[in-house]
Design an enzyme around this catalytic site. Structure first.
Site, short mmCIF file in Angstrom:
data_model
loop_
_atom_site.label_atom_id
_atom_site.label_comp_id
_atom_site.label_asym_id
_atom_site.label_seq_id
_atom_site.Cartn_x
_atom_site.Cartn_y
_atom_site.Cartn_z
N LYS A 46 -39.46 24.53 11.70
CA LYS A 46 -40.64 24.81 10.83
C LYS A 46 -41.62 24.65 10.03
CE LYS A 46 -40.48 29.73 10.70
NZ LYS A 46 -38.98 29.97 10.70
N ARG A 56 -43.67 37.94 12.16
CA ARG A 56 -42.61 38.07 11.85
C ARG A 56 -42.39 39.85 12.80
NH1 ARG A 56 -41.24 34.16 7.95
NH2 ARG A 56 -38.90 33.62 7.81
N ARG A 80 -29.27 23.48 2.85
CA ARG A 80 -31.19 23.51 2.01
C ARG A 80 -30.97 23.69 0.53
NH1 ARG A 80 -36.03 26.06 5.47
NH2 ARG A 80 -35.10 27.47 4.60
N ARG A 93 -33.52 27.34 -3.05
CA ARG A 93 -33.72 28.98 -3.20
C ARG A 93 -32.69 29.88 -2.56
NH1 ARG A 93 -37.53 28.89 2.45
NH2 ARG A 93 -37.10 30.30 2.61
N ARG A 101 -30.70 37.41 6.93
CA ARG A 101 -32.28 36.83 7.39
C ARG A 101 -32.05 36.56 9.01
NH1 ARG A 101 -32.77 32.28 3.86
NH2 ARG A 101 -34.57 31.39 4.78
P1 AMP Z 1 -39.68 31.98 5.03
O1 AMP Z 1 -39.91 30.67 4.15
O2 AMP Z 1 -40.74 31.59 6.51
O3 AMP Z 1 -38.10 32.06 5.55
O4 AMP Z 1 -39.84 32.87 4.43
C1 AMP Z 1 -38.50 33.16 3.15
C2 AMP Z 1 -39.22 34.85 2.92
O5 AMP Z 1 -39.87 35.52 2.93
C3 AMP Z 1 -38.34 35.55 4.06
O6 AMP Z 1 -37.05 35.96 4.13
C4 AMP Z 1 -38.79 37.15 4.43
O7 AMP Z 1 -38.88 37.98 2.99
C5 AMP Z 1 -40.58 36.32 3.47
N1 AMP Z 1 -41.42 36.41 4.25
C6 AMP Z 1 -41.78 35.15 4.83
N2 AMP Z 1 -42.79 35.44 5.76
C7 AMP Z 1 -42.62 36.62 6.65
C8 AMP Z 1 -43.60 38.27 7.34
N3 AMP Z 1 -44.43 37.41 8.41
N4 AMP Z 1 -43.24 39.09 6.83
C9 AMP Z 1 -42.11 39.31 5.68
N5 AMP Z 1 -42.07 39.04 5.30
C10 AMP Z 1 -41.55 37.92 5.28
#
Ligand code: AMP
Length: 189
Positions: free
Chosen positions: A14, A89, A127, A133, A145
């Site tokens: 994404k 989400r 990654r 990360r 996740r």
């Molecule tokens: P991402 O970079 O989108 O994979 O997000 C990393 C982490 O941030 C996720 O595993 C969640 O813990 C948190 N996170 C990101 N976006 C959301 C969301 N819309 N709702 C809840 N947690 C989020």
């Protein structure tokens, strides 16, 4: 206005695709994951709260996430549209987004990048070797996740199916191939 949700499991590409799409379509990219990481890096109260969830691979509570997202949209009213990456989400997040965007025509489309699980685990752990990360480096956190995605996030795809807005895009292939598939859908909007 184009209000696009770029949807898909962690590791589906994404963020990478959003970067290319914003250039072509002149939209604002809002990634809730990036916003959380920015807050964590700057040790803000929001970052400190979010970190405990993110480190385990759990979702940050809706109230925190929705308020952060709303603030970001309100800061940028004069844009041609948005690409939401990693948001919504959960169903309450989708409902909040609908309400927020109702003056500008609502959500235009949800494009889901479809990638098989084993490919995702491979991509995320890979990654993790370069991104630094922590949530990408541990097999158990990565799998948590993915399981949260299936439990809480897939229902958001179904929610927009009912409105005829959800589209699945095959997310395996080169960056350019996947980008071309996404562009084809965006050109229709
Ligand atoms: P991402 O970079 O989108 O994979 O997000 C990393 C982490 O941030 C996720 O595993 C969640 O813990 C948190 N996170 C990101 N976006 C959301 C969301 N819309 N709702 C809840 N947690 C989020």
């Amino acid at each position: 206005m184009i209000n696009l949700i770029l949807f898909g499991p962690p590791g589906s590409g994404k963020g990478t695709q959003a970067e290319s799409l914003v250039k072509k379509y002149n939209l604002l990219h809002i990634s809730t994951g990036d916003l959380f990481r920015y807050n964590i890096k700057n040790s803000t109260p929001l970052g400190l709260e979010a970190k405990s969830y993110i480190d385990k691979g759990d979702l940050v509570p809706d109230s925190v996430t929705i308020n952060m997202l709303k603030a970001k949209v309100d800061e940028n009213p004069d844009v041609k549209g948005y690409i939401f990456d990693g948001f919504p989400r959960t169903i309450p997040q989708a409902q909040a987004l609908d309400e927020l965007l109702s003056p500008s025509g609502g959500v235009s489309s949800l494009l889901m990048l479809d990638v098989p699980d084993e490919e995702l685990v491979k991509r995320l752990l890979n990654r993790g070797k370069t991104s630094g990360r922590a949530d990408d480096q541990d097999d158990q956190i990565v799998r948590n996740r993915l399981s949260n995605y299936k439990k809480d996030t897939i229902p958001v795809f179904d929610y927009y199916v009912d409105e005829g807005k959800s589209v699945k895009i095959w997310g395996v292939g080169s960056l350019e191939e996947v980008f071309a598939r996404l562009s084809l859908e965006l050109d229709r909007l």
